[in-house]
Structure formats: structure tokens, C-alpha cells
Design a protein around this motif. Structure first.
Motif, PDB file in Angstrom:
ATOM      1  N   VAL B  50       0.861  -1.169   0.000  1.00 29.83           N
ATOM      2  CA  VAL B  50       0.000   0.000   0.000  1.00 29.83           C
ATOM      3  C   VAL B  50       0.907   1.231   0.000  1.00 29.83           C
ATOM      4  CG1 VAL B  50      -0.172   0.230   2.510  1.00 29.83           C
ATOM      5  CG2 VAL B  50      -2.064   0.983   1.063  1.00 29.83           C
ATOM      6  N   ILE B  51       0.383   2.378  -0.439  1.00 28.72           N
ATOM      7  CA  ILE B  51       1.186   3.598  -0.507  1.00 28.72           C
ATOM      8  C   ILE B  51       0.864   4.462   0.705  1.00 28.72           C
ATOM      9  CG2 ILE B  51       1.620   5.681  -1.847  1.00 28.72           C
ATOM     10  CD1 ILE B  51       0.793   3.969  -4.309  1.00 28.72           C
ATOM     11  N   ALA B  52       1.914   4.874   1.413  1.00 28.26           N
ATOM     12  CA  ALA B  52       1.735   5.704   2.601  1.00 28.26           C
ATOM     13  C   ALA B  52       2.105   7.142   2.270  1.00 28.26           C
ATOM     14  CB  ALA B  52       2.610   5.171   3.736  1.00 28.26           C
ATOM     15  N   GLU B  67       1.496  12.277 -12.975  1.00 22.73           N
ATOM     16  CA  GLU B  67       2.214  11.140 -13.568  1.00 22.73           C
ATOM     17  C   GLU B  67       1.452   9.834 -13.426  1.00 22.73           C
ATOM     18  OE1 GLU B  67       4.873  11.140 -15.338  1.00 22.73           O
ATOM     19  OE2 GLU B  67       5.129  13.305 -15.162  1.00 22.73           O
ATOM     20  N   CYS B  68       0.542   9.782 -12.510  1.00 21.36           N
ATOM     21  CA  CYS B  68      -0.172   8.519 -12.290  1.00 21.36           C
ATOM     22  C   CYS B  68      -0.847   8.078 -13.583  1.00 21.36           C
ATOM     23  CB  CYS B  68      -1.219   8.695 -11.193  1.00 21.36           C
ATOM     24  SG  CYS B  68      -2.240   7.233 -10.992  1.00 21.36           S
ATOM     25  N   PRO B  69      -0.542   6.882 -14.071  1.00 21.56           N
ATOM     26  CA  PRO B  69      -1.051   6.464 -15.391  1.00 21.56           C
ATOM     27  C   PRO B  69      -2.566   6.359 -15.421  1.00 21.56           C
ATOM     28  CG  PRO B  69       0.699   5.005 -14.655  1.00 21.56           C
ATOM     29  CD  PRO B  69       0.348   5.864 -13.500  1.00 21.56           C
ATOM     30  N   ASP B  70      -3.204   6.035 -14.301  1.00 21.48           N
ATOM     31  CA  ASP B  70      -4.662   5.949 -14.395  1.00 21.48           C
ATOM     32  C   ASP B  70      -5.359   7.006 -13.545  1.00 21.48           C
ATOM     33  OD1 ASP B  70      -3.814   4.710 -12.192  1.00 21.48           O
ATOM     34  OD2 ASP B  70      -4.610   2.740 -12.678  1.00 21.48           O
ATOM     35  N   TRP B  71      -4.693   8.059 -13.238  1.00 21.87           N
ATOM     36  CA  TRP B  71      -5.318   9.231 -12.612  1.00 21.87           C
ATOM     37  C   TRP B  71      -6.125   8.836 -11.384  1.00 21.87           C
ATOM     38  CZ3 TRP B  71      -4.400  14.174 -14.282  1.00 21.87           C
ATOM     39  CH2 TRP B  71      -3.693  14.286 -15.468  1.00 21.87           C
ATOM     40  N   CYS B  72      -5.513   8.132 -10.483  1.00 21.04           N
ATOM     41  CA  CYS B  72      -6.274   7.716  -9.319  1.00 21.04           C
ATOM     42  C   CYS B  72      -5.822   8.453  -8.069  1.00 21.04           C
ATOM     43  CB  CYS B  72      -6.193   6.216  -9.129  1.00 21.04           C
ATOM     44  SG  CYS B  72      -4.578   5.607  -8.748  1.00 21.04           S
ATOM     45  N   ILE B  73      -5.040   9.512  -8.235  1.00 24.07           N
ATOM     46  CA  ILE B  73      -4.655  10.325  -7.080  1.00 24.07           C
ATOM     47  C   ILE B  73      -5.433  11.640  -7.153  1.00 24.07           C
ATOM     48  CG2 ILE B  73      -2.745  11.442  -5.876  1.00 24.07           C
ATOM     49  CD1 ILE B  73      -0.875   9.467  -7.047  1.00 24.07           C
ATOM     50  N   TYR B  74      -6.075  11.967  -6.049  1.00 24.30           N
ATOM     51  CA  TYR B  74      -6.876  13.194  -6.012  1.00 24.30           C
ATOM     52  C   TYR B  74      -6.241  14.157  -5.023  1.00 24.30           C
ATOM     53  CZ  TYR B  74     -10.036   9.882  -8.087  1.00 24.30           C
ATOM     54  OH  TYR B  74     -10.568   8.926  -8.899  1.00 24.30           O
ATOM     55  N   ALA B 101      -5.943  11.799  -1.782  1.00 24.07           N
ATOM     56  CA  ALA B 101      -6.585  10.486  -1.746  1.00 24.07           C
ATOM     57  C   ALA B 101      -6.061   9.632  -2.888  1.00 24.07           C
ATOM     58  CB  ALA B 101      -8.098  10.617  -1.857  1.00 24.07           C
ATOM     59  N   ILE B 102      -5.879   8.368  -2.620  1.00 22.73           N
ATOM     60  CA  ILE B 102      -5.506   7.405  -3.664  1.00 22.73           C
ATOM     61  C   ILE B 102      -6.617   6.370  -3.746  1.00 22.73           C
ATOM     62  CG2 ILE B 102      -3.862   5.675  -4.413  1.00 22.73           C
ATOM     63  CD1 ILE B 102      -1.687   7.147  -3.052  1.00 22.73           C
ATOM     64  N   ASP B 103      -7.103   6.133  -4.947  1.00 25.70           N
ATOM     65  CA  ASP B 103      -8.157   5.137  -5.130  1.00 25.70           C
ATOM     66  C   ASP B 103      -7.497   3.796  -5.442  1.00 25.70           C
ATOM     67  OD1 ASP B 103     -10.306   3.649  -5.644  1.00 25.70           O
ATOM     68  OD2 ASP B 103     -11.268   5.076  -7.009  1.00 25.70           O
ATOM     69  N   MET B 108      -2.655   0.602 -10.006  1.00 20.37           N
ATOM     70  CA  MET B 108      -2.091  -0.650 -10.510  1.00 20.37           C
ATOM     71  C   MET B 108      -0.722  -0.903  -9.912  1.00 20.37           C
ATOM     72  SD  MET B 108      -1.433   0.479 -14.343  1.00 20.37           S
ATOM     73  CE  MET B 108      -0.497   1.901 -14.776  1.00 20.37           C
ATOM     74  N   TYR B 109      -0.417  -0.202  -8.857  1.00 19.87           N
ATOM     75  CA  TYR B 109       0.795  -0.486  -8.078  1.00 19.87           C
ATOM     76  C   TYR B 109       2.048  -0.378  -8.938  1.00 19.87           C
ATOM     77  CZ  TYR B 109      -2.665  -1.934  -4.781  1.00 19.87           C
ATOM     78  OH  TYR B 109      -3.742  -1.921  -3.949  1.00 19.87           O
ATOM     79  N   CYS B 110       2.038   0.603  -9.850  1.00 25.64           N
ATOM     80  CA  CYS B 110       3.209   0.765 -10.710  1.00 25.64           C
ATOM     81  C   CYS B 110       4.325   1.456  -9.952  1.00 25.64           C
ATOM     82  CB  CYS B 110       2.843   1.558 -11.947  1.00 25.64           C
ATOM     83  SG  CYS B 110       2.334   3.236 -11.571  1.00 25.64           S
ATOM     84  N   GLY B 111       3.990   2.252  -8.918  1.00 26.05           N
ATOM     85  CA  GLY B 111       5.015   2.903  -8.132  1.00 26.05           C
ATOM     86  C   GLY B 111       5.533   4.195  -8.736  1.00 26.05           C
ATOM     87  N   ILE B 112       4.923   4.635  -9.802  1.00 20.90           N
ATOM     88  CA  ILE B 112       5.421   5.857 -10.438  1.00 20.90           C
ATOM     89  C   ILE B 112       5.279   7.046  -9.500  1.00 20.90           C
ATOM     90  CG2 ILE B 112       4.931   7.488 -12.293  1.00 20.90           C
ATOM     91  CD1 ILE B 112       4.411   5.124 -14.099  1.00 20.90           C
ATOM     92  N   CYS B 113       4.166   7.130  -8.764  1.00 18.70           N
ATOM     93  CA  CYS B 113       3.964   8.265  -7.866  1.00 18.70           C
ATOM     94  C   CYS B 113       5.059   8.309  -6.811  1.00 18.70           C
ATOM     95  CB  CYS B 113       2.587   8.190  -7.226  1.00 18.70           C
ATOM     96  SG  CYS B 113       2.254   6.619  -6.432  1.00 18.70           S
ATOM     97  N   VAL B 114       5.420   7.126  -6.280  1.00 10.93           N
ATOM     98  CA  VAL B 114       6.456   7.087  -5.253  1.00 10.93           C
ATOM     99  C   VAL B 114       7.783   7.540  -5.844  1.00 10.93           C
ATOM    100  CG1 VAL B 114       7.671   5.597  -3.646  1.00 10.93           C
ATOM    101  CG2 VAL B 114       5.247   5.252  -4.060  1.00 10.93           C
ATOM    102  N   PHE B 123       5.552   6.679   0.174  1.00 12.54           N
ATOM    103  CA  PHE B 123       6.394   5.516   0.487  1.00 12.54           C
ATOM    104  C   PHE B 123       5.606   4.239   0.239  1.00 12.54           C
ATOM    105  CE2 PHE B 123       7.926   8.967   3.027  1.00 12.54           C
ATOM    106  CZ  PHE B 123       9.292   8.869   2.911  1.00 12.54           C
ATOM    107  N   TRP B 124       6.313   3.190  -0.113  1.00 13.24           N
ATOM    108  CA  TRP B 124       5.686   1.874  -0.203  1.00 13.24           C
ATOM    109  C   TRP B 124       5.671   1.230   1.177  1.00 13.24           C
ATOM    110  CZ3 TRP B 124       2.556   0.330  -3.592  1.00 13.24           C
ATOM    111  CH2 TRP B 124       2.727   0.618  -4.938  1.00 13.24           C
ATOM    112  N   SER B 125       4.549   0.600   1.497  1.00 17.00           N
ATOM    113  CA  SER B 125       4.472  -0.207   2.713  1.00 17.00           C
ATOM    114  C   SER B 125       4.098  -1.620   2.292  1.00 17.00           C
ATOM    115  CB  SER B 125       3.407   0.359   3.650  1.00 17.00           C
ATOM    116  OG  SER B 125       2.888  -0.673   4.450  1.00 17.00           O
TER     117      SER B 125
HETATM  118  S1  SF4 Z   1       1.226   3.303  -7.923  1.00 20.41           S
HETATM  119 FE1  SF4 Z   1       0.899   3.987 -10.030  1.00 20.41          FE
HETATM  120  S2  SF4 Z   1      -1.285   3.712 -10.358  1.00 20.41           S
HETATM  121 FE2  SF4 Z   1      -0.980   3.656  -8.146  1.00 20.41          FE
HETATM  122  S3  SF4 Z   1      -1.315   5.729  -7.452  1.00 20.41           S
HETATM  123 FE3  SF4 Z   1       0.882   5.528  -7.827  1.00 20.41          FE
HETATM  124  S4  SF4 Z   1       1.177   6.208  -9.943  1.00 20.41           S
HETATM  125 FE4  SF4 Z   1      -1.021   5.833  -9.654  1.00 20.41          FE
END
Ligand code: SF4
Ligand code: SF4
Lengths: 318, 206
Positions: B50-52, B67-74, B101-103, B108-114, B123-125
Motif C-alpha cells: 500500500v502507498i503511505a 504522472e499517475c497512469p490511471d489518474w487515481c490520485i486526487y 486520496a488514492i483510489d 495498478m501499483y506501478c510505483g510511479i507516484c512514489v 512511500f511503499w508499505s
Molecule cells: S502506484 Fe501507479 S497507479 Fe498507483 S497511485 Fe501511484 S502512480 Fe497511480
């Protein structure tokens, strides 16, 4: 025989019929799992999932009982019973202890053999009446399998009957001697293979080959009727295993006091059942033509040779 | 020729016995099943559960959301003006994070935001047990994302002869300009201007 005794025997046979297949089924769950590096059921009932099959049964009872529109209703509904009841009869006739069998008839060998082959008729009825091409192919395969494997099976049993000079299972088990382990070995192998084939168990499960025929003759069945077919399969394993234990492994003969003879019979039967499970986990399914080849080119000549050997032995007075 | 014949599937008896042996061997060895709910799984420390969010570090720069590929960060934020710290000084402005907020139903847990966060706010947890019966509950708001910070493992130790981390190296470097301001400088000036030697201007006849 008083009425009370009749009831007691019937209840005992029914209890064995309801308990032993579940024991074998649970053993299959666990043994197969461990042979594949898994644990198998672990939750139902608490201790190592011992109640998994009970839970399965509860689930089956809750399911809807469907009859396809194109099915031959009466035959379709009757088929599970035809598959199941013969094994009950066969199980009742099997002796587990000197003089202890729910059903005592002079020609019990013939009765058991006849009953077990009726069981496969249930599969044929199911396949024919379902109105489904997969079921039909499965049913016909079952029929073909029955025809080819019945012969070596009966010949193998005939060899033991010849050696013991009787058609009664109890008498045959009484006359058993360790020397038979070697003398009747080819027949024993033939019986094991043919028995597994008769039960339509892997590697001889072409009638239900799920990769080709969905579920073969059982494709259209749901709920309790489907559970009956499964129960029939495991009851079949129990019957074949106990029959093998009584005829080839000497039933209640063993080093413990005579009062524990039934334990020997059940123990030997369980070992044979474990072998049947082991074979299922280890070997891939045969092709339909390989199945026929094995039956006619290997098992039948072997069984005939065994009969000749036994006859020679009997004449020579071994 | 025998060798030219296709011998597949002709293993016969040895193959059959090998099959029996293989299953028997597996049966007596410990099984591989992970009894998950009863026994906690051993996860690699950097697994993506999960992302902290470390809220104090976030500047609402929106890089992660873009940068989030599916725009799930608000992200919602507003600007605040801070009064001058000293009389006559300049007022300052800063971003205040209202919503982050992250949906996780979309993530898709790509980690680009981190990766992309320049201020080390994400951070990744390895914590992964946040399944919900309602998909809408997978939208983790700021406080829930902040709560995951407690489960973030410390960064892995550096390799034995790795270079110093950037922050440490910067802190250890001698302060800049000591030679010039402090007097009695030890460092020579970086650039030396060439002395321009010009011809004396021509004498005007008087
Ligand atoms: S891990 Fe990837 S998909 Fe998930 S919130 Fe971060 S950038 Fe977006
Ligand atoms: S990239 Fe980092 S600092 Fe910028 S908004 Fe995202 S979390 Fe905050």
C-alpha cells in the motif's frame, strides 16, 4: 433370522456404506494434496479438515436439482440410484471377519461381481438420458470400458475361486495361504488394473475425461444426484479394495489375535485404496485406444495365463 | 532404424514407476502451502502493498497526480499567505494540502507516484490486508494514507562500499564561502582575473 437381526444387519451395512467411502474420500483429499506438495483441506471440522466431505455434502444438498428439458426424465433421475445401490449390495456381501458379513450367501463372489458391474450401468443410463452429446460419448465410453475390463476382472477372480475351490468369499479367505501371494500375483495385478478401470478412475477415467467431455456422463447432474455419483465412485473403491484384500491378501489372516481379524481386513483394504489413490495422482489418463489395447492385448492374456497356471497348480495339488 | 523412430510415449514400465516414485517422494516432504491467515507471510521488505503518505513533506506540487497512469490520485490544495516574520519583511505564500486520496480500486501499483515525488512524501508499505466488501471503501483519504506510515519499513542498509547518500555527503561538506567571508581564508579565490596591462595613454602635447 429374526426381524431384529435383519434390521441390525441392514443398519450395519448402511453405516459402513456411509462411513467407509467418506474415509476413502478424505484420504484421497489429504494424500493427493501431500503428493502434490499441498496440505489439502485444513479448516472444516477443526482438525486437519476432517469434516470437509460432510461440508461438501451439506453444500450438495442445498443445490438445485436440475433436469434438462431434453432429458429422458425417469431414466435421468433413476441413474444415480442405479450407480449407487449395487455398491451397497456388494459391500453388504463382503466378509470382514470370520463369519461376519451383513449378507451371507453361498455364491457371494458371483453376487459381488454381478453387483459391481451393474454400477457402471448407472453411468451408461446417465449418459444416454441426459440429452447431451458429451454425456452420450461419456456413457458409451463407459460401456466400452465395462465390456473390455469385465472379462479380465472376472477371470482373475475365477482364478482365486479355482485355487480355493469355492465361490464363497468367506471360504476363500479361510483357505488363503501366504503362498497365494506369489502364485496368484499376475491375477492380482490384473484385478487391480481392471478394478480401477471398472471404477472409471484415473488413469482410466476416459468416460469422465474433463478435458475432452466436460464431466462425461455426469455433465448435466447437479446437487444431490451428482453427489450420489461421487459417493458411488468412492463406494466402488471401498468394494474393490476390500474384495482385493479378502481374495488376494488373505482378509483377516494376520499375526494379531483372531478377534482383531476385522481390523486386518479393513487395514489391508485401506492400503489397497491408498494404492488406487496413488495411481490416480501419479499417472496421466490413457487414450481411448490405449485403454482398449491394454485390456485386450495385455490384461486378458495375462488373466488367461493365470487361470491356466492356477488350474495346473490345483491339478498338481499345490 | 530404431534410433530414427519416434520413441515419445514409449517409456513403458520405467516411466510408470518413475511417476509413482515422484509422487511418493513429494508426499514425504514438507508441503509448500502457505497457511496465510494463520501464518503471516514473509514478504520482501520492499514489496508493494500500500502507498503511505507523509503529509508534512507534501507540497501539493501535483507531480504524482499528473504522472499517475490511471489518474487515481486526487489532490485539493489552497494557497495561504503567511505574514512577514520581521517588521517590514516580505509576506510569504505556501500551499496547504486539503485533500490527498488514492483510489486503490484503480491503482495498478506501478510505483510511479512514489518514484516521482521530489519531496519524499510517498512511500511503499508491505501491508496488504485492506480488502473491502464495498469497492468505494478502497478510496483511502489523507488520514488513512498517513496511518500507513507506521508500517513503512526503514530503508535498507547501504552496501558495504556504496557511496554516501546525497544528504549525508551534503551535510559533511565544509560550508561554502568560509574563506571569503570569515577572513584569513584558507582557500584561494577560484578565479584569478588577469591583470590588464594597458599602454599608458599618449601624452598630450601641452
Ligand atoms: S502506484 Fe501507479 S497507479 Fe498507483 S497511485 Fe501511484 S502512480 Fe497511480
Ligand atoms: S509529488 Fe509528492 S509532494 Fe508533490 S503532490 Fe505528490 S506527494 Fe505531494
Amino acid at each position: 433370522m429374526t426381524l431384529l437381526e435383519v434390521v441390525a444387519r441392514a443398519v450395519a451395512a448402511l453405516a459402513a456404506f456411509l462411513v467407509l467411502p467418506l474415509v476413502v474420500g478424505q484420504a484421497e483429499h489429504k494424500v493427493m494434496a501431500h503428493m502434490q506438495g499441498r496440505l489439502g483441506p485444513m479448516y472444516a471440522g477443526g482438525f486437519h479438515g476432517w469434516a470437509q466431505l460432510v461440508a461438501d455434502g451439506v453444500k450438495f444438498v442445498q443445490k438445485e436439482d436440475l433436469v434438462p428439458a431434453a432429458a429422458d426424465r425417469w431414466v435421468f433421475r433413476l441413474a444415480p440410484a442405479v450407480a449407487l445401490v449395487p455398491y451397497l449390495v456388494a459391500l453388504a456381501a463382503l466378509p470382514v471377519h470370520p463369519g461376519v458379513a451383513a449378507l451371507e450367501v453361498p455364491g457371494s463372489v458371483l453376487l459381488v461381481l454381478a453387483a459391481t458391474s451393474v454400477g457402471a450401468l448407472g453411468t451408461l443410463m446417465a449418459g444416454w438420458s441426459s440429452g447431451n452429446k458429451y454425456s452420450l460419448i461419456g456413457g458409451l465410453r463407459a460401456a466400452a470400458q465395462l465390456v473390455s475390463y469385465e472379462l479380465p476382472l472376472v477371470l482373475a477372480v475365477a482364478s482365486v475361486a479355482l485355487a480355493g475351490g469355492s465361490l464363497s468369499l468367506a471360504t476363500l479367505a479361510e483357505r488363503w495361504s501366504p503362498w497365494w501371494l506369489l502364485w496368484q500375483l499376475p491375477g492380482a495385478l490384473v484385478f487391480l488394473l481392471a478394478g480401477v478401470a471398472e471404477l472409471q478412475r484415473p488413469p482410466f477415467d476416459m468416460p469422465v475425461a474433463d478435458a475432452e467431455l466436460v464431466m462425461g456422463a455426469w455433465t448435466e447432474y447437479t446437487g444431490l444426484r451428482f453427489a450420489f455419483f461421487l459417493l458411488a465412485e468412492y463406494a466402488g473403491i471401498v468394494v474393490v479394495s476390500l474384495l482385493f484384500a479378502v481374495l488376494w491378501l488373505g482378509g483377516w489372516h494376520g499375526p494379531l489375535p483372531d478377534a482383531l481379524g476385522w481390523l486386518w481386513t479393513l487395514g489391508k483394504g485401506l492400503l489397497v485404496a491408498l494404492a488406487v489413490i496413488w495411481v490416480r495422482v501419479s499417472w496421466p489418463r490413457l487414450r481411448e485406444d490405449q485403454l482398449q489395447r491394454l485390456a485386450w492385448l495385455w490384461l486378458l492374456p495375462l488373466a488367461l495365463a493365470q487361470v491356466v497356471l492356477t488350474a495346473a497348480g490345483v491339478v498338481a495339488g499345490w | 532404424m530404431v534410433s530414427a523412430r519416434d520413441r515419445r510415449g514409449r517409456g513403458g514400465l520405467p516411466g510408470v514407476l518413475k511417476g509413482l516414485a515422484a509422487t511418493a517422494r513429494t508426499a514425504v516432504r514438507p508441503s509448500h502451502t502457505a497457511e496465510y491467515p494463520d501464518v503471516a507471510p514473509t514478504l520482501p521488505p520492499r514489496s508493494r502493498g500500500v502507498i503511505a503518505l507523509l503529509e508534512e513533506n507534501c507540497t501539493s506540487c501535483m507531480l504524482c497526480a499528473r504522472e499517475c497512469p490511471d489518474w487515481c490520485i486526487y489532490i485539493d490544495s489552497h494557497k495561504e499567505t503567511l505574514p512577514a516574520a520581521t517588521p517590514g519583511g516580505r509576506e510569504r505564500q505556501r500551499n496547504v494540502l486539503d485533500r490527498f486520496a488514492i483510489d486503490f480500486s484503480l491503482c495498478m501499483y506501478c510505483g510511479i507516484c512514489v518514484e516521482v515525488c521530489p519531496f519524499d512524501a510517498l512511500f511503499w508499505s508491505p501491508q496488504f490486508e485492506y480488502a473491502e466488501t464495498d469497492i468505494r471503501d478502497l478510496l483511502h483519504e489523507k488520514d488513512r494514507l498517513g496511518g500507513w506510515m507506521a508500517t513503512v519499513p526503514p530503508p535498507p542498509a547501504l552496501d558495504e562500499r556504496a557511496a554516501e547518500p546525497g544528504e549525508v555527503a551534503a551535510a559533511n561538506r565544509p560550508a561554502r564561502g568560509t574563506g571569503l567571508v570569515g577572513g584569513g581564508g584558507t582557500r584561494p579565490p577560484r578565479t584569478v582575473r588577469p591583470r590588464v596591462v594597458r599602454d599608458p595613454p599618449p601624452q598630450e602635447p601641452s
